[in-house]
Design an enzyme around this catalytic site. Structure first.
Site, short mmCIF file in Angstrom:
data_model
loop_
_atom_site.label_atom_id
_atom_site.label_comp_id
_atom_site.label_asym_id
_atom_site.label_seq_id
_atom_site.Cartn_x
_atom_site.Cartn_y
_atom_site.Cartn_z
N CYS A 8 0.42 -1.18 -0.17
CA CYS A 8 -0.16 -0.01 0.33
C CYS A 8 0.92 1.40 0.53
O CYS A 8 2.22 1.04 0.13
CB CYS A 8 -0.79 0.13 1.24
SG CYS A 8 -2.25 -1.44 1.30
N GLY A 34 -1.88 1.27 -4.77
CA GLY A 34 -2.55 1.01 -4.41
C GLY A 34 -4.20 0.98 -5.03
O GLY A 34 -4.98 2.72 -4.90
N ASN A 108 1.70 0.16 5.51
CA ASN A 108 1.90 -0.17 4.76
C ASN A 108 2.79 -1.34 4.97
O ASN A 108 4.41 -1.54 5.55
CB ASN A 108 3.25 0.58 3.77
CG ASN A 108 3.48 0.37 2.37
OD1 ASN A 108 4.27 0.63 1.34
ND2 ASN A 108 3.20 -0.67 1.83
N GLY A 109 2.40 -2.84 3.84
CA GLY A 109 3.71 -4.52 4.70
C GLY A 109 2.64 -5.14 4.96
O GLY A 109 1.69 -5.65 5.12
N TYR A 250 9.88 -3.21 -9.46
CA TYR A 250 8.69 -3.22 -10.18
C TYR A 250 7.62 -2.29 -9.44
O TYR A 250 6.73 -1.51 -10.08
CB TYR A 250 7.70 -4.67 -10.33
CG TYR A 250 6.38 -4.35 -10.81
CD1 TYR A 250 5.90 -4.52 -11.68
CD2 TYR A 250 5.30 -4.75 -9.38
CE1 TYR A 250 4.61 -4.38 -12.41
CE2 TYR A 250 4.20 -4.60 -10.04
CZ TYR A 250 4.48 -4.41 -11.20
OH TYR A 250 1.76 -3.87 -11.17
N SER A 291 5.76 -1.27 -16.92
CA SER A 291 6.67 -1.43 -15.89
C SER A 291 8.00 -2.18 -16.82
O SER A 291 9.30 -1.79 -15.89
CB SER A 291 6.60 -2.56 -15.19
OG SER A 291 5.39 -3.83 -15.98
N ASP A 353 10.72 -7.09 -19.72
CA ASP A 353 9.80 -6.98 -18.91
C ASP A 353 10.86 -6.83 -17.54
O ASP A 353 11.41 -7.62 -17.27
CB ASP A 353 8.58 -8.37 -18.86
CG ASP A 353 7.58 -7.87 -18.37
OD1 ASP A 353 6.95 -6.98 -17.58
OD2 ASP A 353 6.25 -8.69 -17.99
N CYS A 390 6.18 -14.06 -0.80
CA CYS A 390 6.10 -13.12 -0.53
C CYS A 390 5.51 -12.56 0.83
O CYS A 390 3.92 -12.50 0.71
CB CYS A 390 6.21 -11.63 -0.85
SG CYS A 390 6.63 -10.24 -0.18
P1 AMP Z 1 2.78 -12.71 -14.95
O1 AMP Z 1 1.84 -12.10 -16.07
O2 AMP Z 1 2.09 -13.33 -13.89
O3 AMP Z 1 4.07 -13.20 -14.87
O4 AMP Z 1 2.97 -11.65 -13.73
C1 AMP Z 1 4.52 -11.00 -14.61
C2 AMP Z 1 3.65 -9.49 -14.81
O5 AMP Z 1 2.61 -9.14 -13.72
C3 AMP Z 1 4.84 -8.37 -14.74
O6 AMP Z 1 4.16 -7.91 -15.91
C4 AMP Z 1 4.76 -7.24 -14.04
O7 AMP Z 1 4.96 -6.13 -14.26
C5 AMP Z 1 3.20 -8.06 -13.16
N1 AMP Z 1 3.46 -8.37 -12.43
C6 AMP Z 1 4.41 -8.89 -11.18
N2 AMP Z 1 4.06 -8.81 -9.68
C7 AMP Z 1 2.90 -8.10 -9.46
C8 AMP Z 1 2.20 -7.94 -8.41
N3 AMP Z 1 2.43 -8.21 -7.38
N4 AMP Z 1 0.89 -6.89 -8.65
C9 AMP Z 1 1.04 -7.18 -9.97
N5 AMP Z 1 1.28 -6.77 -11.26
C10 AMP Z 1 2.76 -7.74 -10.98
#
Ligand code: AMP
Length: 470
Positions: A8, A34, A108-109, A250, A291, A353, A390
């Site tokens: 958050c 958030g 946040n956490g 990220y 990202s 990515d 995590c």
């Molecule tokens: P995936 O499609 O499941 O491999 O997720 C990876 C993509 O989701 C990447 O493009 C990241 O930018 C994004 N991403 C990674 N971790 C998170 C997270 N905790 N919350 C939202 N987006 C995420």
């Protein structure tokens, strides 16, 4: 562990004038942390008033909903969580009326011993009105205040009972405090505005508010802000640090500086190191927007390959990552990204990515690029393979969710349909962030947890328990 996850954003402000509009502005700037709910608590005339609702800041906190909300002290919160915990019941700040005054907390956490503490205090007759781990912080703080009446001591006592990640803004009547857990998992910084002092999750908020960045809150530090000054209560002992690497990879805005390292700069270095570690024979390099942008730029600088934009992103499509099933996630990725054909047609493309979690995004994107005529697609990833959950606030929960747990890199390359696939190494990532490895939390990529998590290996034992044992 149950309970909602919190990646958050928090704000706190103390000024000679009304702070509500400033807090609203700061929340808008950290909206990326958030999108599920937003709230502000402000103190005036002996009362803390809290307004919180579901939705983006401008939907949750409108002129109408904030009518009557004012004060010279205030805190705010934007909340991110998994879909299943949606609802205003878990929105923050959490505020309590107590015999020693009004209290509000924004968190946040993730508190890793939340379930233990909840069990312990339920047995003592406490009741909980949310399923959020943040509530335990408010309840413990309130209990401690009734014992000491000194907010600093009460916060220290709370810190000695809780484990895990917490960057907090706290209000006790008109007094505003910032707290960062002793490991420094999540960011929190201090800034000065013309009207007073502000605490905020990310420094980018200060730039947009014409404020001056003063410094990051130190791990374990408590800080009190007042309209014309601030007072620091640092941790008196050396404590291991564990800054979350995923903030740089990220989560945070590229224009924020966290613990002295600019996020954009780190991401660019990640790309340059990726180009050094895993070069690709290709014509162009392109990002997964938004990202992966700085990572791709770094790859272009490091490799000499021309940088191009190959996807147009529709920003109004819902977050694909939190959708509950694979089909919906895949459909949403195609809705979200459209290829720029002239960039990719007949070209050997490197696509960069920030991370692969389930592999959904890249599998879909590689297919879109091939359908648009790309000759070869080489995937480069700015985060080592995510293999472990995590527990400190990033929405990555279960091992079976992670593609890298079930498959080798070459198998993942085949699953996503790429010609080649390479992740940055852990050493490369540490070099890019430019901190000693032991000062970072890398648990999601190396399974070494900084703190005790039942059933997981851990690296450090907190010294705080003994320092502040009551
Ligand atoms: P995936 O499609 O499941 O491999 O997720 C990876 C993509 O989701 C990447 O493009 C990241 O930018 C994004 N991403 C990674 N971790 C998170 C997270 N905790 N919350 C939202 N987006 C995420």
């Amino acid at each position: 562990m149950t309970g909602p996850k919190h990646s958050c954003g928090v704000v706190g402000m103390s000024a000679a004038h009304d702070v509500v509009n400033h807090i609203h502005k700061a929340l808008n700037i950290i909206q990326h942390r958030g999108q599920e709910s937003a709230g502000i608590a402000a103190y005036r005339n002996g009362v803390i008033t809290t307004v919180k609702n579901s939705g983006l800041v401008n939907v949750a906190l409108t002129k109408e909903s904030m009518a009557g909300l004012s004060g010279e002290s205030g805190i705010g919160h934007v909340r991110y969580s998994q879909l299943v915990t949606k609802g205003v019941v878990n929105a923050q700040p959490i505020s309590l009326e107590t015999t020693h005054g009004s209290i509000a907390i924004a968190h946040n956490g993730d508190i890793t011993n939340f379930e233990e503490l909840k069990k312990k205090y339920l047995a003592q007759g406490w009741s909980f009105s949310t399923d959020s781990d943040s509530e335990i912080l408010a309840l413990l703080f309130s209990k401690n205040m009734s014992q000491t009446d000194d907010p600093i001591r009460a916060l220290r006592m709370m810190m000695s009972e809780v484990d895990g990640a917490y960057s907090l803004t706290v209000m006790v009547n008109e007094r505003v405090f910032g707290v960062r857990d002793p490991y420094g998992f999540r960011p929190l910084c201090l800034g000065e505005l013309e009207e007073g002092y502000i605490l905020v999750s990310e420094s980018a908020a200060l730039d947009s508010m014409k404020g001056t960045f003063i410094r990051d809150i130190m791990p374990g530090e408590i800080i009190e802000i007042m309209p014309d000054r601030f007072k620091s209560y640092p941790l008196s002992t050396n404590h291991p640090k564990a800054h979350c690497m995923f903030e740089w990879v990220y989560f945070a805005r590229p224009d924020s500086i966290i613990d002295g390292k600019e996020v954009y700069d780190v991401r660019k270095r990640v790309g340059m190191i990726l180009a050094r570690e895993s070069p690709a024979n290709a014509d162009i390099v392109m990002p997964v927007p938004d990202s992966g942008r700085a990572h791709a730029l770094g790859f272009s600088i490091g490799s000499g390959l021309q940088y191009e934009e190959g996807f147009m992103k529709n920003r109004f499509v819902e977050r694909t990552f939190i959708l509950p099933d694979q089909k919906q996630r895949e459909r949403a990725v195609s809705m979200k990204m459209n290829p720029i054909r002239s960039t990719v047609k007949d070209r050997r493309v490197v696509i960069v990515d920030d991370s692969i979690v389930r592999g959904t995004t890249l599998k879909k994107l590689v297919k879109i690029l091939r359908d648009a005529g790309a000759k070869e697609v080489h995937v480069r990833v700015g985060c080592p393979p995510v293999i472990a959950p995590c527990y400190y606030g990033v929405d990555m929960r279960t091992r079976d969710q992670f593609i890298a747990n079930s498959y080798s890199v070459s198998e993942i390359r085949d699953i996503i349909g790429a010609d080649s696939l390479a992740y940055i190494s852990i050493d490369g990532l540490v070099e890019a962030i430019d901190f000693p490895e032991n000062d970072l939390c890398l648990a999601c990529v190396n399974s070494k947890y900084p703190t005790n998590i039942p059933g997981e290996k851990h690296r450090f034992q907190s010294t705080l328990r003994t320092d502040f044992a009551q």
